[in-house]
Structures are given as structure tokens and as C-alpha cells.
Design a protein around this motif. Structure first.
Motif, PDB file in Angstrom:
ATOM      1  N   ALA A  53       8.547   2.012  78.602  1.00  0.00           N
ATOM      2  CA  ALA A  53       9.842   2.356  77.993  1.00  0.00           C
ATOM      3  C   ALA A  53       9.753   2.327  76.474  1.00  0.00           C
ATOM      4  N   GLY A  54       9.030   1.376  75.914  1.00  0.00           N
ATOM      5  CA  GLY A  54       8.890   1.281  74.462  1.00  0.00           C
ATOM      6  C   GLY A  54       8.153   2.468  73.875  1.00  0.00           C
ATOM      7  N   ILE A  55       7.085   2.884  74.526  1.00  0.00           N
ATOM      8  CA  ILE A  55       6.339   4.049  74.048  1.00  0.00           C
ATOM      9  C   ILE A  55       7.197   5.311  74.184  1.00  0.00           C
ATOM     10  N   ALA A  56       7.915   5.427  75.305  1.00  0.00           N
ATOM     11  CA  ALA A  56       8.778   6.594  75.514  1.00  0.00           C
ATOM     12  C   ALA A  56       9.891   6.651  74.474  1.00  0.00           C
ATOM     13  N   ALA A  57      10.480   5.521  74.131  1.00  0.00           N
ATOM     14  CA  ALA A  57      11.544   5.489  73.130  1.00  0.00           C
ATOM     15  C   ALA A  57      11.001   5.827  71.749  1.00  0.00           C
ATOM     16  N   SER A  58       9.826   5.322  71.416  1.00  0.00           N
ATOM     17  CA  SER A  58       9.228   5.577  70.101  1.00  0.00           C
ATOM     18  C   SER A  58       8.860   7.037  69.909  1.00  0.00           C
ATOM     19  N   TYR A 111      18.310   7.959  59.200  1.00  0.00           N
ATOM     20  CA  TYR A 111      19.552   8.460  58.609  1.00  0.00           C
ATOM     21  C   TYR A 111      19.634   9.975  58.806  1.00  0.00           C
ATOM     22  N   GLY A 112      20.809  10.461  59.155  1.00  0.00           N
ATOM     23  CA  GLY A 112      21.042  11.888  59.319  1.00  0.00           C
ATOM     24  C   GLY A 112      20.932  12.369  60.747  1.00  0.00           C
ATOM     25  N   VAL A 113      20.440  11.533  61.644  1.00  0.00           N
ATOM     26  CA  VAL A 113      20.292  11.907  63.048  1.00  0.00           C
ATOM     27  C   VAL A 113      21.578  11.559  63.782  1.00  0.00           C
ATOM     28  N   SER A 114      22.021  12.442  64.657  1.00  0.00           N
ATOM     29  CA  SER A 114      23.185  12.153  65.487  1.00  0.00           C
ATOM     30  C   SER A 114      22.843  11.004  66.430  1.00  0.00           C
ATOM     31  N   VAL A 115      23.570   9.912  66.322  1.00  0.00           N
ATOM     32  CA  VAL A 115      23.290   8.743  67.152  1.00  0.00           C
ATOM     33  C   VAL A 115      23.520   9.064  68.628  1.00  0.00           C
ATOM     34  N   VAL A 116      24.535   9.857  68.914  1.00  0.00           N
ATOM     35  CA  VAL A 116      24.815  10.231  70.304  1.00  0.00           C
ATOM     36  C   VAL A 116      23.659  11.041  70.883  1.00  0.00           C
ATOM     37  N   GLU A 120      20.927   9.855  73.820  1.00  0.00           N
ATOM     38  CA  GLU A 120      20.706  10.662  75.024  1.00  0.00           C
ATOM     39  C   GLU A 120      19.237  11.042  75.168  1.00  0.00           C
ATOM     40  N   GLY A 121      18.585  11.398  74.062  1.00  0.00           N
ATOM     41  CA  GLY A 121      17.164  11.733  74.106  1.00  0.00           C
ATOM     42  C   GLY A 121      16.303  10.543  74.490  1.00  0.00           C
ATOM     43  N   VAL A 122      16.602   9.375  73.929  1.00  0.00           N
ATOM     44  CA  VAL A 122      15.857   8.159  74.266  1.00  0.00           C
ATOM     45  C   VAL A 122      16.062   7.827  75.745  1.00  0.00           C
ATOM     46  N   ARG A 123      17.296   7.888  76.188  1.00  0.00           N
ATOM     47  CA  ARG A 123      17.611   7.583  77.584  1.00  0.00           C
ATOM     48  C   ARG A 123      16.846   8.520  78.528  1.00  0.00           C
ATOM     49  N   ARG A 124      16.893   9.811  78.247  1.00  0.00           N
ATOM     50  CA  ARG A 124      16.230  10.804  79.097  1.00  0.00           C
ATOM     51  C   ARG A 124      14.719  10.583  79.109  1.00  0.00           C
ATOM     52  N   ASN A 125      14.124  10.318  77.937  1.00  0.00           N
ATOM     53  CA  ASN A 125      12.676  10.125  77.860  1.00  0.00           C
ATOM     54  C   ASN A 125      12.228   8.859  78.584  1.00  0.00           C
ATOM     55  N   ILE A 126      13.002   7.789  78.464  1.00  0.00           N
ATOM     56  CA  ILE A 126      12.659   6.549  79.169  1.00  0.00           C
ATOM     57  C   ILE A 126      12.754   6.742  80.675  1.00  0.00           C
ATOM     58  N   ILE A 127      13.844   7.346  81.132  1.00  0.00           N
ATOM     59  CA  ILE A 127      14.013   7.548  82.574  1.00  0.00           C
ATOM     60  C   ILE A 127      12.878   8.397  83.135  1.00  0.00           C
ATOM     61  N   THR A 128      12.572   9.490  82.458  1.00  0.00           N
ATOM     62  CA  THR A 128      11.507  10.381  82.931  1.00  0.00           C
ATOM     63  C   THR A 128      10.159   9.662  82.969  1.00  0.00           C
ATOM     64  N   SER A 129       9.817   8.965  81.896  1.00  0.00           N
ATOM     65  CA  SER A 129       8.516   8.298  81.821  1.00  0.00           C
ATOM     66  C   SER A 129       8.381   7.174  82.838  1.00  0.00           C
ATOM     67  N   VAL A 130       9.386   6.310  82.930  1.00  0.00           N
ATOM     68  CA  VAL A 130       9.298   5.171  83.850  1.00  0.00           C
ATOM     69  C   VAL A 130       9.262   5.657  85.297  1.00  0.00           C
ATOM     70  N   GLU A 131      10.122   6.593  85.647  1.00  0.00           N
ATOM     71  CA  GLU A 131      10.143   7.077  87.034  1.00  0.00           C
ATOM     72  C   GLU A 131       8.856   7.797  87.398  1.00  0.00           C
ATOM     73  N   ARG A 132       8.320   8.589  86.478  1.00  0.00           N
ATOM     74  CA  ARG A 132       7.094   9.332  86.762  1.00  0.00           C
ATOM     75  C   ARG A 132       5.890   8.402  86.885  1.00  0.00           C
ATOM     76  N   MET A 133       5.808   7.390  86.020  1.00  0.00           N
ATOM     77  CA  MET A 133       4.627   6.536  85.997  1.00  0.00           C
ATOM     78  C   MET A 133       4.666   5.401  87.007  1.00  0.00           C
ATOM     79  N   THR A 134       5.855   4.958  87.397  1.00  0.00           N
ATOM     80  CA  THR A 134       5.929   3.779  88.265  1.00  0.00           C
ATOM     81  C   THR A 134       6.472   4.061  89.655  1.00  0.00           C
ATOM     82  N   GLY A 135       7.234   5.121  89.820  1.00  0.00           N
ATOM     83  CA  GLY A 135       7.883   5.367  91.102  1.00  0.00           C
ATOM     84  C   GLY A 135       9.177   4.599  91.264  1.00  0.00           C
TER      85      GLY A 135
END
Length: 166
Positions: A53-58, A111-116, A120-135
């Protein structure tokens, strides 16, 4: 006294109620999950999911760093020590059940990035990475944006010293 259902031996009693079988403890399994097969059970440690999750968020553009102020300061010191490594799970806390995982993320946004959009991008990337790699099925990703990084906050490089002799 209330009636209790039996659970597999791999479940600990101190586990948070939001993660696990979502109320299906003791219920017959209609099909095997990727982690539970007729040949055995695979258990995934919390640290493994936190690192993924940390790598996916970064990896998401707009994330400056992960963790709160103290964690980032400690990490900066640790990385300057010879042989020090980067903690990819910094700012990430997870709860892992038999089939599900929940993730909490603390981050600093650019600064300057839409927090919303960033969340959403962090959430989507974490979900995709964790589900794909761990089941595991990710049931929630909670994101706390603790700070906004300003470009002028970056340390300016020091000018090269002038030679004393010609």
C-alpha cells in the motif's frame, strides 16, 4: 450468555471487527478463495500489505510523502545513516483478516493538486495493487491529508565554495 460460532484457528480474538469474513464466520464456504484452497491456507502479514500500500500510494502523482511530521523527520534521519533504508510502510496502517484488508494512509500532498482527485487516485491505486498482489479484498482505504508541501519548503542547494587559492 450469547451463542458463539466457531472460527478457524488462524483468526485471532483481538482482531478488529471491520476486517475478516464480514459476518460469515462459521458459515459454509461456497467456493475457495485464492488464500484458502484444498491444499492449504495462505496467511499474509500486515507488514506485507502495508508495504504494498505504501509503494502504491507513493506512485501517485501529487503525493509528496507519507506519514505524519514525526514519522517523516525520523525517516529523514534514518535515510542519512549509512546502510539506512527507506520504510515503504511509513504512514500506512493496515488490518488484515482472512479474506479482507482495511488500509489507513497519512500523506502530504503537493501544493496545487486537487486533494479530492489525489485521494481518489491513491485509493484506486492501493486497492488495485493490494488486491492484485495478495488476493485480499480491500474493503476500505481511509486517507488523511496532514499537510500541503510548498515548493519553497524544499531546501535550496548551497552554492559551491569559492577556492581560496588561485
Amino acid at each position: 450468555m450469547s451463542e458463539q460460532t466457531t472460527t478457524p484457528a488462524t483468526v485471532t480474538e483481538n482482531r478488529a471487527p471491520r476486517v475478516g469474513n464480514s459476518g460469515t464466520a462459521g458459515a459454509p464456504q461456497s467456493g475457495a478463495t485464492p488464500l484458502q484452497t484444498k491444499f492449504g491456507t495462505t496467511t499474509i502479514a500486515d507488514g506485507v500489505v502495508a508495504k504494498i500500500a505504501g509503494i502504491a500510494a507513493s506512485d501517485v502523482a501529487g503525493v509528496h510523502s507519507l506519514g505524519g511530521g514525526a514519522a517523516r523527520a525520523f525517516s529523514a534521519i534514518r535515510e542519512r545513516i549509512p546502510g539506512g533504508t527507506t520504510n515503504h510502510a511509513q504512514g500506512i496502517s493496515v488490518e488484515v483478516g482472512e479474506q479482507e484488508a482495511a488500509v489507513d494512509v497519512d500523506l502530504v500532498a503537493e501544493y496545487g493538486v486537487s486533494v479530492v482527485d489525489l485521494a481518489e487516485g491513491v485509493r484506486r491505486n492501493i486497492i488495485t495493487s493490494v488486491e492484485r498482489m495478495t488476493g485480499l479484498r480491500v474493503i476500505e482505504v481511509n486517507i488523511a491529508v496532514n499537510d500541503v508541501h510548498l515548493p519553497q519548503d524544499d531546501p535550496q542547494p548551497e552554492p559551491a565554495p569559492q577556492p581560496r587559492v588561485a
